[in-house]
Design a protein around this motif. Sequence first.
Motif, PDB file in Angstrom:
ATOM      1  N   SER A  56      18.410  33.558 -53.066  1.00  0.00           N
ATOM      2  CA  SER A  56      19.080  32.459 -53.768  1.00  0.00           C
ATOM      3  C   SER A  56      18.580  31.109 -53.270  1.00  0.00           C
ATOM      4  O   SER A  56      18.346  30.185 -54.065  1.00  0.00           O
ATOM      5  CB  SER A  56      20.597  32.559 -53.568  1.00  0.00           C
ATOM      6  N   TYR A  57      18.412  30.995 -51.960  1.00  0.00           N
ATOM      7  CA  TYR A  57      17.938  29.734 -51.378  1.00  0.00           C
ATOM      8  C   TYR A  57      16.531  29.407 -51.865  1.00  0.00           C
ATOM      9  O   TYR A  57      16.258  28.269 -52.285  1.00  0.00           O
ATOM     10  CB  TYR A  57      17.971  29.835 -49.852  1.00  0.00           C
ATOM     11  N   LEU A  58      15.629  30.374 -51.806  1.00  0.00           N
ATOM     12  CA  LEU A  58      14.240  30.111 -52.190  1.00  0.00           C
ATOM     13  C   LEU A  58      14.146  29.790 -53.677  1.00  0.00           C
ATOM     14  O   LEU A  58      13.352  28.940 -54.085  1.00  0.00           O
ATOM     15  CB  LEU A  58      13.367  31.311 -51.831  1.00  0.00           C
ATOM     16  N   ASP A  59      14.964  30.442 -54.506  1.00  0.00           N
ATOM     17  CA  ASP A  59      14.997  30.112 -55.931  1.00  0.00           C
ATOM     18  C   ASP A  59      15.473  28.678 -56.137  1.00  0.00           C
ATOM     19  O   ASP A  59      14.905  27.927 -56.937  1.00  0.00           O
ATOM     20  CB  ASP A  59      15.930  31.067 -56.680  1.00  0.00           C
ATOM     21  N   GLN A  60      16.526  28.293 -55.415  1.00  0.00           N
ATOM     22  CA  GLN A  60      17.081  26.945 -55.566  1.00  0.00           C
ATOM     23  C   GLN A  60      16.081  25.894 -55.118  1.00  0.00           C
ATOM     24  O   GLN A  60      15.873  24.881 -55.801  1.00  0.00           O
ATOM     25  CB  GLN A  60      18.357  26.814 -54.746  1.00  0.00           C
ATOM     26  N   GLU A  61      15.442  26.106 -53.980  1.00  0.00           N
ATOM     27  CA  GLU A  61      14.519  25.102 -53.455  1.00  0.00           C
ATOM     28  C   GLU A  61      13.269  24.972 -54.307  1.00  0.00           C
ATOM     29  O   GLU A  61      12.748  23.870 -54.491  1.00  0.00           O
ATOM     30  CB  GLU A  61      14.153  25.442 -52.011  1.00  0.00           C
ATOM     31  N   SER A  62      12.787  26.092 -54.853  1.00  0.00           N
ATOM     32  CA  SER A  62      11.595  26.009 -55.713  1.00  0.00           C
ATOM     33  C   SER A  62      11.915  25.266 -57.005  1.00  0.00           C
ATOM     34  O   SER A  62      11.063  24.579 -57.565  1.00  0.00           O
ATOM     35  CB  SER A  62      11.067  27.412 -56.019  1.00  0.00           C
ATOM     36  N   ALA A  63      13.145  25.386 -57.465  1.00  0.00           N
ATOM     37  CA  ALA A  63      13.554  24.665 -58.669  1.00  0.00           C
ATOM     38  C   ALA A  63      13.738  23.183 -58.395  1.00  0.00           C
ATOM     39  O   ALA A  63      13.510  22.338 -59.270  1.00  0.00           O
ATOM     40  CB  ALA A  63      14.846  25.255 -59.223  1.00  0.00           C
ATOM     41  N   ARG A  64      14.164  22.838 -57.170  1.00  0.00           N
ATOM     42  CA  ARG A  64      14.407  21.440 -56.817  1.00  0.00           C
ATOM     43  C   ARG A  64      13.113  20.675 -56.578  1.00  0.00           C
ATOM     44  O   ARG A  64      13.024  19.491 -56.844  1.00  0.00           O
ATOM     45  CB  ARG A  64      15.265  21.360 -55.551  1.00  0.00           C
ATOM     46  N   CYS A  65      12.118  21.329 -56.033  1.00  0.00           N
ATOM     47  CA  CYS A  65      10.881  20.625 -55.679  1.00  0.00           C
ATOM     48  C   CYS A  65       9.690  21.537 -55.920  1.00  0.00           C
ATOM     49  O   CYS A  65       9.613  22.613 -55.324  1.00  0.00           O
ATOM     50  CB  CYS A  65      10.929  20.190 -54.208  1.00  0.00           C
ATOM     51  N   LYS A  66       8.787  21.122 -56.774  1.00  0.00           N
ATOM     52  CA  LYS A  66       7.644  21.953 -57.120  1.00  0.00           C
ATOM     53  C   LYS A  66       6.577  21.942 -56.027  1.00  0.00           C
ATOM     54  O   LYS A  66       5.773  22.854 -55.937  1.00  0.00           O
ATOM     55  CB  LYS A  66       7.045  21.484 -58.460  1.00  0.00           C
ATOM     56  N   GLU A  67       6.541  20.905 -55.215  1.00  0.00           N
ATOM     57  CA  GLU A  67       5.573  20.818 -54.138  1.00  0.00           C
ATOM     58  C   GLU A  67       6.223  21.226 -52.825  1.00  0.00           C
ATOM     59  O   GLU A  67       7.414  21.078 -52.628  1.00  0.00           O
ATOM     60  CB  GLU A  67       5.031  19.386 -54.009  1.00  0.00           C
ATOM     61  N   LYS A  68       5.400  21.758 -51.917  1.00  0.00           N
ATOM     62  CA  LYS A  68       5.891  22.086 -50.584  1.00  0.00           C
ATOM     63  C   LYS A  68       5.697  20.854 -49.702  1.00  0.00           C
ATOM     64  O   LYS A  68       4.583  20.464 -49.397  1.00  0.00           O
ATOM     65  CB  LYS A  68       5.116  23.284 -50.021  1.00  0.00           C
ATOM     66  N   ASP A  69       6.787  20.244 -49.326  1.00  0.00           N
ATOM     67  CA  ASP A  69       6.726  18.969 -48.643  1.00  0.00           C
ATOM     68  C   ASP A  69       6.999  19.125 -47.150  1.00  0.00           C
ATOM     69  O   ASP A  69       7.965  19.768 -46.750  1.00  0.00           O
ATOM     70  CB  ASP A  69       7.755  17.996 -49.226  1.00  0.00           C
ATOM     71  N   ALA A  70       6.155  18.494 -46.347  1.00  0.00           N
ATOM     72  CA  ALA A  70       6.354  18.540 -44.904  1.00  0.00           C
ATOM     73  C   ALA A  70       7.499  17.640 -44.483  1.00  0.00           C
ATOM     74  O   ALA A  70       8.188  17.929 -43.511  1.00  0.00           O
ATOM     75  CB  ALA A  70       5.066  18.121 -44.186  1.00  0.00           C
ATOM     76  N   LEU A  71       7.695  16.542 -45.202  1.00  0.00           N
ATOM     77  CA  LEU A  71       8.752  15.586 -44.887  1.00  0.00           C
ATOM     78  C   LEU A  71       9.625  15.365 -46.125  1.00  0.00           C
ATOM     79  O   LEU A  71       9.177  15.543 -47.252  1.00  0.00           O
ATOM     80  CB  LEU A  71       8.159  14.233 -44.470  1.00  0.00           C
ATOM     81  N   GLU A  72      10.869  14.975 -45.889  1.00  0.00           N
ATOM     82  CA  GLU A  72      11.744  14.617 -46.990  1.00  0.00           C
ATOM     83  C   GLU A  72      12.345  13.243 -46.738  1.00  0.00           C
ATOM     84  O   GLU A  72      12.623  12.887 -45.590  1.00  0.00           O
ATOM     85  CB  GLU A  72      12.863  15.651 -47.164  1.00  0.00           C
ATOM     86  N   GLU A  73      12.542  12.509 -47.808  1.00  0.00           N
ATOM     87  CA  GLU A  73      13.132  11.181 -47.746  1.00  0.00           C
ATOM     88  C   GLU A  73      14.576  11.247 -48.230  1.00  0.00           C
ATOM     89  O   GLU A  73      14.877  11.881 -49.240  1.00  0.00           O
ATOM     90  CB  GLU A  73      12.328  10.219 -48.619  1.00  0.00           C
ATOM     91  N   LEU A  74      15.455  10.596 -47.507  1.00  0.00           N
ATOM     92  CA  LEU A  74      16.871  10.535 -47.890  1.00  0.00           C
ATOM     93  C   LEU A  74      17.310   9.077 -47.835  1.00  0.00           C
ATOM     94  O   LEU A  74      17.356   8.481 -46.758  1.00  0.00           O
ATOM     95  CB  LEU A  74      17.719  11.385 -46.943  1.00  0.00           C
ATOM     96  N   ILE A  75      17.622   8.504 -48.993  1.00  0.00           N
ATOM     97  CA  ILE A  75      18.086   7.125 -49.065  1.00  0.00           C
ATOM     98  C   ILE A  75      19.561   7.150 -49.450  1.00  0.00           C
ATOM     99  O   ILE A  75      19.923   7.710 -50.490  1.00  0.00           O
ATOM    100  CB  ILE A  75      17.264   6.303 -50.071  1.00  0.00           C
ATOM    101  N   VAL A  76      20.401   6.580 -48.604  1.00  0.00           N
ATOM    102  CA  VAL A  76      21.847   6.696 -48.775  1.00  0.00           C
ATOM    103  C   VAL A  76      22.495   5.315 -48.817  1.00  0.00           C
ATOM    104  O   VAL A  76      21.970   4.343 -48.267  1.00  0.00           O
ATOM    105  CB  VAL A  76      22.466   7.520 -47.630  1.00  0.00           C
ATOM    106  N   PRO A  77      23.660   5.206 -49.462  1.00  0.00           N
ATOM    107  CA  PRO A  77      24.403   3.934 -49.451  1.00  0.00           C
ATOM    108  C   PRO A  77      24.869   3.586 -48.039  1.00  0.00           C
ATOM    109  O   PRO A  77      24.960   4.446 -47.155  1.00  0.00           O
ATOM    110  CB  PRO A  77      25.594   4.217 -50.373  1.00  0.00           C
TER     111      PRO A  77
END
Length: 245
Positions: A56-77
């Motif tokens: 379930s996790y791998l299905d969800q993550e592949s749907a969220r991001c098509k590229e395999k990213d080494a880093l992720e950006e999180l911009i929050v209020p």
Amino acid sequence: DHRCEIGMVESLIRDFSMREYRLCIGSFDGQPQYGYVPTPEQVALDRHRLLHLFSSYLDQESARCKEKDALEELIVPANTALYVQADLHGDLVSLLSLLTWLQCEGYFDEQYRTLSTFHLIFLGDCLDRGVNDIETLSLLIALRLMNPNTVHLIRGNHEDDDVFGRAPSFDAFCKEHGDLFMSFFRSLPLALLVSCQEGVRKKNGDIQHQYVHMSHGLFSLCANPALYLRGENSVIVLNRDMFSP
């Protein structure tokens, strides 16, 4: 569609909490540790459930991001609350205590869905050395499935194939499903770059984002994240396999 996962976290917590709690021999230097001891039937159930959660996790993550990213950006209020936890090492007792406290503080609802203004970040090394590796990993994955935008799992140096020989509590199970474990490990980002949405206004009027670099050390703290970001909610264009252990 992961609606079937609603209530999974609550169910797991209830199941694990009802198990026998006693002093055990941990997998790190044979030191005694307190943990929850499953019956043989519960061990079989836990392993079957973990395989389902992996898929379930791998299905969800592949749907969220098509590229395999080494880093992720999180911009929050600016009013966002962040809680950061590292090095659980299969310590289910501490994880359950943390989640209970966060729920009492109002960051989780009754089904362990987070507030939109709260982010929970796990900085890797969730496995190895403890007595409840499978249970800890299952609960973390379920939390991510329930909260894909606000619960973040970062890869640590213990999320690698060496864990198969270091965690005797489920060594044979790891080796049997090694490809699935490694697919999960490789899906995890090496760092999370967190910045305030409002940013800092420069003299020329432009908004500049300053980042807090959150990782387990698998990506250099000296690296300038601006070199790897592309615009708003950008994707990092690095191949994580270049940096993975």
